[in-house]
Design an enzyme around this catalytic site. Sequence first.
Site, mmCIF file in Angstrom:
data_model
loop_
_atom_site.group_PDB
_atom_site.id
_atom_site.type_symbol
_atom_site.label_atom_id
_atom_site.label_comp_id
_atom_site.label_asym_id
_atom_site.label_seq_id
_atom_site.Cartn_x
_atom_site.Cartn_y
_atom_site.Cartn_z
ATOM 1 N N LYS A 38 0.864 -1.194 0.000
ATOM 2 C CA LYS A 38 0.000 0.000 0.000
ATOM 3 C C LYS A 38 0.889 1.228 0.000
ATOM 4 C CE LYS A 38 -3.368 2.603 2.805
ATOM 5 N NZ LYS A 38 -4.355 2.599 3.902
ATOM 6 N N ASP A 83 -2.302 9.976 4.133
ATOM 7 C CA ASP A 83 -3.731 9.674 4.210
ATOM 8 C C ASP A 83 -4.410 10.685 5.126
ATOM 9 O OD1 ASP A 83 -6.246 8.631 4.227
ATOM 10 O OD2 ASP A 83 -5.735 6.800 5.352
ATOM 11 N N LYS A 111 -9.860 12.968 8.427
ATOM 12 C CA LYS A 111 -9.540 12.396 9.731
ATOM 13 C C LYS A 111 -9.421 13.497 10.787
ATOM 14 C CE LYS A 111 -6.652 8.512 8.133
ATOM 15 N NZ LYS A 111 -7.417 7.376 8.670
ATOM 16 N N ASP A 161 1.457 5.755 5.926
ATOM 17 C CA ASP A 161 0.489 4.936 5.206
ATOM 18 C C ASP A 161 1.072 4.349 3.909
ATOM 19 O OD1 ASP A 161 -1.989 3.807 5.524
ATOM 20 O OD2 ASP A 161 -3.086 5.378 4.451
ATOM 21 N N ASP A 177 -12.112 7.548 3.328
ATOM 22 C CA ASP A 177 -10.958 7.177 4.157
ATOM 23 C C ASP A 177 -10.621 5.679 4.041
ATOM 24 O OD1 ASP A 177 -8.857 7.562 5.856
ATOM 25 O OD2 ASP A 177 -10.068 7.733 7.684
ATOM 26 N N ARG A 197 -7.834 0.087 0.218
ATOM 27 C CA ARG A 197 -8.379 -1.083 -0.491
ATOM 28 C C ARG A 197 -8.715 -0.750 -1.935
ATOM 29 N NH1 ARG A 197 -13.076 -1.713 3.817
ATOM 30 N NH2 ARG A 197 -11.395 -0.876 5.090
HETATM 31 N N1 BES Z 1 -4.563 4.238 6.744
HETATM 32 C C1 BES Z 1 -5.738 3.955 7.451
HETATM 33 C C2 BES Z 1 -5.592 2.809 8.451
HETATM 34 C C3 BES Z 1 -4.652 3.042 9.605
HETATM 35 C C4 BES Z 1 -5.147 3.421 10.840
HETATM 36 C C5 BES Z 1 -3.311 2.822 9.478
HETATM 37 C C6 BES Z 1 -4.291 3.622 11.890
HETATM 38 C C7 BES Z 1 -2.437 3.007 10.540
HETATM 39 C C8 BES Z 1 -2.944 3.405 11.754
HETATM 40 C C9 BES Z 1 -6.861 3.586 6.487
HETATM 41 O O1 BES Z 1 -6.788 4.154 5.239
HETATM 42 C C10 BES Z 1 -8.098 4.066 7.090
HETATM 43 O O2 BES Z 1 -8.275 5.237 7.176
HETATM 44 N N2 BES Z 1 -8.962 3.148 7.474
HETATM 45 C C11 BES Z 1 -10.202 3.472 8.054
HETATM 46 C C12 BES Z 1 -11.217 2.627 7.370
HETATM 47 C C13 BES Z 1 -12.627 2.983 7.715
HETATM 48 C C14 BES Z 1 -13.017 4.288 7.117
HETATM 49 C C15 BES Z 1 -13.496 1.865 7.189
HETATM 50 C C16 BES Z 1 -10.125 3.124 9.535
HETATM 51 O O3 BES Z 1 -9.516 2.120 9.875
HETATM 52 O O4 BES Z 1 -10.635 3.895 10.326
HETATM 53 ZN ZN ZN Z 2 -4.928 4.671 4.604
HETATM 54 MG MG MG Z 3 -7.743 6.029 5.139
#
Ligand code: BES
Ligand code: ZN
Ligand code: MG
Length: 464
Positions: free
Chosen positions: A235, A240, A247, A258, A317, A321
């Site tokens: 990835k 991000d 966020k 990220d 966010d 994926r």
């Molecule tokens: N990059 C984040 C996931 C992440 C969270 C990585 C904390 C490292 C530390 C990912 O892109 C993300 O934002 N995921 C969201 C998904 C949700 C919106 C379904 C999450 O995990 O909150």
């Molecule tokens: Zn992310």
């Molecule tokens: Mg994200």
Amino acid sequence: MKINITADIKSTVCDILVINQFEGEKTTEELANKYAIDEDKFEGKLGTTYLLPTYGKQAARKILVLGLGKKEELNTDKFRIAVYKAIKKAMQMEAKKVAFEFTGVDFNWAEQFVYGSYMADYSFDKYKTKKDKKVEEIYVNCDEGLLRRAEIVTSGMKLTRDLANEPAQFATPSKLAEIALGLGLDTKVYEKEDCEKMGMGAYLAVAKGSSQPPKFIHIKYTCPNPRKKIAIIGKGITFDSGGLDIKPPASMLTMRDDMSGAACVLGIMSKINELKPDVEVHGIIAACENMPGCSAYKPGDILTAKNGKTIEVDNTDAEGRLTLADALCFACEQGVDEVIDIATLTGACMVALGNVAAGIVGNDCDMVHNIINAAKEVGERYWELPMYEEYKDSLKSEVADMQNTGSRWGGASTAGLFLKEFVKDAKWAHIDIAGVAFMDKPMNEFIKGATGAGVRALINYISK
Ligand code: BES
Ligand code: ZN
Ligand code: MG
């Protein structure tokens, strides 16, 4: 830092000689006799150190006793962490030359010694005017072949950690592409227009909100008569922000990490010519930034991925994926036997496993278990998560084939099921390193910041 092999540790000229003691064994008394001193104060608890008073009887050399804990409980992980602690202590003492002499350690500890040493040596101080003090020379007596090979692995890890620690203003998609092109491998970087032609509608949507152009990177290592062909996808979200579903500040703070999966791919590929596995390896990174710019993709947008499947965006966010979806399609088209993706994908994985283990899912039991075992051997922990069909219910969309986010509950598993939709005719495993790629405070052999997660494990896996 340089590690030298010396058979004659006893007479090595150094600032500190590190010797070990097990907990519950009265060896300090023996040690005291051996070095003609008279102290017996140290318990030998794992990772603790004790400076033996030598009353000038050891010339300029200090003797540091390193606790290895209970002898029957010692394993490779504990040993590595103990070595790390000893070198950190030597650094505090401002030693430049440190020799190690181990007695009673029954397993072959050469590799773990190297990992522990270089983890202690690692710092990210390029932006500091005052640099950390380092140990310069290490002297030890161990298997040279294993030692040098582990050095190659740690040097790959260093690149990975540096890249993930770099601010997003430096580690842009273009920078990752530039680094990939500089590795001396067969590398192709696809521009936005190329990706449009390839139909990568999911990946390109994520890139839309940023002024940084996306770069789709494909690095290829070939060898005569490969045993198998593997693609490793990392990835590569270089920052991000969450996109329009932005966020909160505390969650955004470390989102330069990220691209830790991408950094892992670059770390591995940077060393592959030295490691020369008898496996064809494709390193793939769909690099971009997730930003809320005026052309950003929006909640409710419907995207078409490379394999023709349509995705309703219910949260911008859940961008990783989307980029991985197109990368998985691309990887499967390379005619590989196995695809591994490694990603800081979900906060849910971090909730489930903390920063102690990565989550892993896949479509082939043996492959998943082989990766878990390969990781374990070199000191990484992967924990298999379930992919029950029920998790998929929350990915249902009224208007498209699926939506990208789904329920909060079981989020790491749902993300795995989403990715599975883009895997065709290959064995596949997905490693979620959201919790382990970046430490918010020191833990085990890691300082705060990037850990190089995946490098040790995947190099070990592809070498088997
Ligand atoms: N990059 C984040 C996931 C992440 C969270 C990585 C904390 C490292 C530390 C990912 O892109 C993300 O934002 N995921 C969201 C998904 C949700 C919106 C379904 C999450 O995990 O909150
Ligand atoms: Zn992310
Ligand atoms: Mg994200």
